[in-house]
Design a protein around this motif. Structure first.
Motif, mmCIF file in Angstrom:
data_model
loop_
_atom_site.group_PDB
_atom_site.id
_atom_site.type_symbol
_atom_site.label_atom_id
_atom_site.label_comp_id
_atom_site.label_asym_id
_atom_site.label_seq_id
_atom_site.Cartn_x
_atom_site.Cartn_y
_atom_site.Cartn_z
ATOM 1 N N ALA A 22 0.834 -1.209 0.000
ATOM 2 C CA ALA A 22 0.000 0.000 0.000
ATOM 3 C C ALA A 22 0.866 1.256 0.000
ATOM 4 N N ARG A 23 1.997 1.214 0.713
ATOM 5 C CA ARG A 23 2.892 2.376 0.787
ATOM 6 C C ARG A 23 3.542 2.696 -0.561
ATOM 7 N N THR A 24 3.614 1.714 -1.454
ATOM 8 C CA THR A 24 4.222 1.971 -2.765
ATOM 9 C C THR A 24 3.264 2.706 -3.698
ATOM 10 N N SER A 25 2.005 2.803 -3.318
ATOM 11 C CA SER A 25 1.036 3.462 -4.195
ATOM 12 C C SER A 25 1.200 4.975 -4.144
ATOM 13 N N ILE A 26 0.945 5.593 -5.279
ATOM 14 C CA ILE A 26 0.977 7.053 -5.367
ATOM 15 C C ILE A 26 -0.364 7.541 -5.908
ATOM 16 N N CYS A 27 -0.731 8.736 -5.537
ATOM 17 C CA CYS A 27 -1.972 9.297 -6.035
ATOM 18 C C CYS A 27 -1.685 10.550 -6.847
ATOM 19 N N ASN A 28 -2.551 10.794 -7.804
ATOM 20 C CA ASN A 28 -2.477 11.983 -8.647
ATOM 21 C C ASN A 28 -3.810 12.116 -9.377
ATOM 22 N N GLU A 29 -3.824 12.813 -10.490
ATOM 23 C CA GLU A 29 -5.084 13.028 -11.201
ATOM 24 C C GLU A 29 -5.688 11.721 -11.714
ATOM 25 N N THR A 30 -4.859 10.751 -12.049
ATOM 26 C CA THR A 30 -5.365 9.491 -12.613
ATOM 27 C C THR A 30 -5.424 8.345 -11.602
ATOM 28 N N ASN A 31 -4.605 8.397 -10.573
ATOM 29 C CA ASN A 31 -4.581 7.330 -9.562
ATOM 30 C C ASN A 31 -5.279 7.812 -8.300
ATOM 31 N N LYS A 32 -6.485 7.356 -8.115
ATOM 32 C CA LYS A 32 -7.336 7.838 -7.029
ATOM 33 C C LYS A 32 -7.131 7.043 -5.739
ATOM 34 N N CYS A 33 -7.354 7.719 -4.623
ATOM 35 C CA CYS A 33 -7.229 7.109 -3.303
ATOM 36 C C CYS A 33 -8.481 6.326 -2.938
ATOM 37 N N GLN A 34 -8.278 5.275 -2.184
ATOM 38 C CA GLN A 34 -9.380 4.479 -1.649
ATOM 39 C C GLN A 34 -8.921 3.848 -0.337
ATOM 40 N N ASN A 89 -14.230 3.240 13.133
ATOM 41 C CA ASN A 89 -14.905 3.966 12.068
ATOM 42 C C ASN A 89 -14.013 4.105 10.844
ATOM 43 N N PRO A 90 -14.621 3.994 9.662
ATOM 44 C CA PRO A 90 -13.848 4.205 8.441
ATOM 45 C C PRO A 90 -13.518 5.687 8.277
ATOM 46 N N PRO A 91 -12.549 5.995 7.444
ATOM 47 C CA PRO A 91 -12.248 7.403 7.186
ATOM 48 C C PRO A 91 -13.472 8.095 6.586
ATOM 49 N N SER A 92 -13.642 9.372 6.918
ATOM 50 C CA SER A 92 -14.732 10.134 6.309
ATOM 51 C C SER A 92 -14.385 10.478 4.872
ATOM 52 N N SER A 93 -13.084 10.539 4.588
ATOM 53 C CA SER A 93 -12.605 10.735 3.225
ATOM 54 C C SER A 93 -11.134 10.357 3.166
ATOM 55 N N VAL A 94 -10.619 10.259 1.951
ATOM 56 C CA VAL A 94 -9.196 9.994 1.753
ATOM 57 C C VAL A 94 -8.695 11.048 0.775
ATOM 58 N N ASN A 95 -7.712 11.805 1.192
ATOM 59 C CA ASN A 95 -7.172 12.887 0.368
ATOM 60 C C ASN A 95 -5.817 12.512 -0.207
ATOM 61 N N CYS A 96 -5.499 13.129 -1.325
ATOM 62 C CA CYS A 96 -4.188 12.967 -1.929
ATOM 63 C C CYS A 96 -3.354 14.186 -1.557
ATOM 64 N N GLU A 97 -2.309 13.954 -0.768
ATOM 65 C CA GLU A 97 -1.415 15.040 -0.336
ATOM 66 C C GLU A 97 0.021 14.683 -0.705
ATOM 67 N N ASN A 98 0.607 15.476 -1.564
ATOM 68 C CA ASN A 98 1.985 15.224 -2.025
ATOM 69 C C ASN A 98 2.141 13.815 -2.590
ATOM 70 N N ASN A 99 1.171 13.402 -3.380
ATOM 71 C CA ASN A 99 1.151 12.098 -4.051
ATOM 72 C C ASN A 99 1.027 10.915 -3.093
ATOM 73 N N ILE A 100 0.558 11.165 -1.857
ATOM 74 C CA ILE A 100 0.356 10.111 -0.872
ATOM 75 C C ILE A 100 -1.099 10.181 -0.387
ATOM 76 N N CYS A 101 -1.745 9.032 -0.326
ATOM 77 C CA CYS A 101 -3.117 8.977 0.160
ATOM 78 C C CYS A 101 -3.117 9.102 1.685
ATOM 79 N N VAL A 102 -3.963 9.998 2.191
ATOM 80 C CA VAL A 102 -4.043 10.264 3.625
ATOM 81 C C VAL A 102 -5.492 10.141 4.058
ATOM 82 N N ALA A 103 -5.738 9.339 5.090
ATOM 83 C CA ALA A 103 -7.093 9.162 5.612
ATOM 84 C C ALA A 103 -7.482 10.365 6.454
ATOM 85 N N VAL A 104 -8.721 10.785 6.318
ATOM 86 C CA VAL A 104 -9.271 11.881 7.127
ATOM 87 C C VAL A 104 -10.373 11.289 8.001
ATOM 88 N N TYR A 105 -10.254 11.487 9.316
ATOM 89 C CA TYR A 105 -11.247 10.955 10.254
ATOM 90 C C TYR A 105 -12.029 12.063 10.894
#
Length: 105
Positions: A22-34, A89-105
């Motif tokens: 999971a840590r090897t994944s990157i996010c950007n306009e085409t690679n969405k967080c989940q 509880n699951p994250p309320s959302s997952v954001n892409c910050e500096n190409n890394i997916c970050v969970a928001v609770y």
């Protein structure tokens, strides 16, 4: 013959492999967080939530997580593990910050 420690070590190894992937994944306009539920509390429900992006083989990751979750459930039953039964509880959302997916609770 399995022991509690041996079974726990196997689970820890599997969890590390999943988290490393999971840590090897990157996010950007085409690679969405989940996110996906990881682990199995003795009372039911996931231990935590793992965030990742679609930049990796998500089917492979999801299969690894499913296998891990089943193994932890069997471990909990076999060794009569007790948990706090608190709902994770699951994250309320997952954001892409500096190409890394970050969970928001």
């Amino acid at each position: 013959t399995s022991t509690f420690e041996k079974d726990q070590a196997e689970l820890n190894t599997l969890k590390s492999q999943i988290e490393d992937l999971a840590r090897t994944s990157i996010c950007n306009e085409t690679n969405k967080c989940q996110f996906i539920g990881l682990g199995n509390k003795a009372c039911g429900g996931p231990q935590s939530y793992l965030v990742y992006s679609s930049s990796i083989d998500t089917d492979y990751l999801e299969n690894l997580v499913e296998n891990y979750n089943q193994k932890e459930k069997a471990f909990n039953i076999k060794w009569e593990v007790v948990s706090d039964c608190a709902v994770t509880n699951p994250p309320s959302s997952v954001n892409c910050e500096n190409n890394i997916c970050v969970a928001v609770y």
